[in-house]
Write an enzyme that holds these catalytic residues in place. Structure first.
Site, short mmCIF file in Angstrom:
data_model
loop_
_atom_site.label_atom_id
_atom_site.label_comp_id
_atom_site.label_asym_id
_atom_site.label_seq_id
_atom_site.Cartn_x
_atom_site.Cartn_y
_atom_site.Cartn_z
N GLN A 2 5.04 25.33 17.22
CA GLN A 2 4.67 25.89 15.92
C GLN A 2 5.24 25.02 14.81
O GLN A 2 6.37 24.56 14.90
CB GLN A 2 5.25 27.31 15.81
CG GLN A 2 4.98 28.03 14.52
CD GLN A 2 5.51 29.46 14.55
OE1 GLN A 2 5.32 30.17 15.53
NE2 GLN A 2 6.15 29.89 13.48
N ASP A 3 4.45 24.79 13.76
CA ASP A 3 4.92 24.12 12.56
C ASP A 3 4.96 25.14 11.42
O ASP A 3 4.00 25.91 11.25
CB ASP A 3 3.98 22.98 12.15
CG ASP A 3 4.17 21.72 12.96
OD1 ASP A 3 5.04 21.69 13.85
OD2 ASP A 3 3.43 20.75 12.71
N TYR A 9 9.02 22.26 9.21
CA TYR A 9 9.83 22.22 10.41
C TYR A 9 9.04 22.68 11.62
O TYR A 9 8.24 23.60 11.56
CB TYR A 9 11.15 23.00 10.26
CG TYR A 9 11.05 24.45 9.86
CD1 TYR A 9 11.13 25.46 10.82
CD2 TYR A 9 10.91 24.81 8.53
CE1 TYR A 9 11.07 26.79 10.46
CE2 TYR A 9 10.86 26.14 8.16
CZ TYR A 9 10.94 27.12 9.13
OH TYR A 9 10.87 28.45 8.77
N ARG A 43 0.81 -1.22 0.00
CA ARG A 43 0.00 0.00 0.00
C ARG A 43 0.85 1.27 0.00
O ARG A 43 0.39 2.33 -0.38
CB ARG A 43 -0.91 0.04 1.23
CG ARG A 43 -1.88 -1.13 1.33
CD ARG A 43 -2.54 -1.16 2.68
NE ARG A 43 -1.50 -1.42 3.70
CZ ARG A 43 -1.67 -1.25 5.01
NH1 ARG A 43 -2.83 -0.81 5.46
NH2 ARG A 43 -0.70 -1.52 5.84
N GLU A 96 14.97 38.33 15.35
CA GLU A 96 15.55 37.60 14.22
C GLU A 96 16.90 38.17 13.81
O GLU A 96 17.19 39.35 13.98
CB GLU A 96 14.59 37.56 13.04
CG GLU A 96 14.41 38.86 12.31
CD GLU A 96 13.43 38.76 11.14
OE1 GLU A 96 13.00 37.65 10.79
OE2 GLU A 96 13.11 39.81 10.57
N LYS A 132 14.68 23.76 15.91
CA LYS A 132 13.90 23.37 14.74
C LYS A 132 14.11 21.89 14.45
O LYS A 132 15.23 21.40 14.52
CB LYS A 132 14.32 24.19 13.52
CG LYS A 132 14.07 25.67 13.64
CD LYS A 132 14.60 26.43 12.45
CE LYS A 132 14.37 27.91 12.60
NZ LYS A 132 14.99 28.67 11.49
N ASP A 138 17.41 38.26 2.46
CA ASP A 138 18.60 37.44 2.68
C ASP A 138 19.84 38.01 1.99
O ASP A 138 20.97 37.77 2.43
CB ASP A 138 18.36 36.00 2.25
CG ASP A 138 17.42 35.25 3.18
OD1 ASP A 138 17.06 35.80 4.24
OD2 ASP A 138 17.04 34.11 2.85
N HIS A 197 19.21 31.82 8.90
CA HIS A 197 18.36 32.55 9.84
C HIS A 197 18.50 32.00 11.26
O HIS A 197 18.78 30.81 11.45
CB HIS A 197 16.89 32.44 9.44
CG HIS A 197 16.62 32.88 8.05
ND1 HIS A 197 15.77 32.20 7.21
CD2 HIS A 197 17.09 33.92 7.32
CE1 HIS A 197 15.71 32.81 6.04
NE2 HIS A 197 16.51 33.86 6.08
#
Length: 182
Positions: free
Chosen positions: A46-47, A131, A23, A142, A71, A169, A61
Site C-alpha cells: 500500500q502507498d 510512504y 533536463r 491502531e 513504512k 492525535d 502512530h
C-alpha cells in the site's frame, strides 16, 4: 542506493543514486532487487500520500501485530521532521527516538520497521509525503502516543504551541500508557 544504519537497530536511512543533467534529475525511489541486495526484503502492499500545511504534526502512530506496518517514508514536496520511536520492549533502544529532516531536495527516505511509532511535522509552507507500507491499514489494531510526551521529549523542529494537530492525535495516551504489543 546508499543505506545508513541509525543508532537504533533496523531503522535505516536510504539515499538514492540521483542522475542529474540539464533536463532535471532521475532516480529510483524503490527497486525491489536493489533493496534486496541491501538486505531489505519487504513486500510493500500500500502507498499512502498526504498533503499538509506548515505546522502540521501527524503522529505518533503505529499498528499492533498482526497488522504492524513497516513504512518507507519520503517527501515529494517540501520538508518534514520525520520521527520514529522504538516500541520493541526487548530492544536495547526501547523508548528511544530518532528524527531526521526529509526533504524533496535531499531525497532521503526513512525505513521505519514494524515495532515503531511514527510521526512527522511539516517545516516548509506545505509538504507532500509518500510512504509505502507492507501491511494494509487496520483500524482495530491502531495505536498511538502523544506527540508532546514529556518522557520522549521529541524535538519536532518547531514550536509545539504552533502545532496543528488532529483531534484524534490530541487524545492519544502518553508513552507509559500506550497499548503497544511489540
Amino acid at each position: 542506493m546508499n543505506i545508513e544504519q541509525t543508532f537504533i537497530k533496523d531503522l535505516v536511512i536510504l539515499t538514492p543514486d540521483v542522475f542529474e543533467d540539464e533536463r532535471g534529475y532521475f532516480f529510483e525511489a524503490y527497486n525491489k532487487n536493489k533493496f534486496s541486495a541491501l538486505g531489505i526484503n519487504i513486500d510493500f502492499v500500500q502507498d499512502n500520500q498526504s498533503f499538509s500545511q506548515k505546522g502540521t504534526l501527524r503522529g505518533l502512530h503505529y499498528q499492533n501485530p498482526p497488522f504492524a506496518q513497516t513504512k518507507l517514508v519520503r517527501v515529494l514536496q517540501g520538508e518534514i521532521m520525520d520521527v520514529a520511536v522504538d516500541l520493541r520492549k526487548d530492544s536495547p533502544t526501547y523508548g528511544k527516538h530518532f528524527g531526521i529532516r526529509l526533504t524533496a531536495e535531499n531525497k532521503k527516505q526513512l525505513l521505519v520497521p514494524q515495532g515503531f511509532a511514527h510521526g512527522f511535522s511539516v517545516l516548509s509552507e506545505t509538504a507532500v509525503v509518500l510512504y509505502k507500507c507492507d501491511q494494509f491499514y487496520n483500524k482495530a489494531s491502531e495505536g498511538g502516543i502523544r506527540y508532546d510526551d514529556e518522557t520522549l521529549n521529541i524535538d519536532w523542529g518547531m514550536d509545539l504551541k504552533d502545532a496543528i494537530v488532529s483531534e484524534k492525535d490530541l487524545v492519544l495516551p502518553d508513552f507509559g500508557n500506550c497499548n503497544s504489543e511489540f
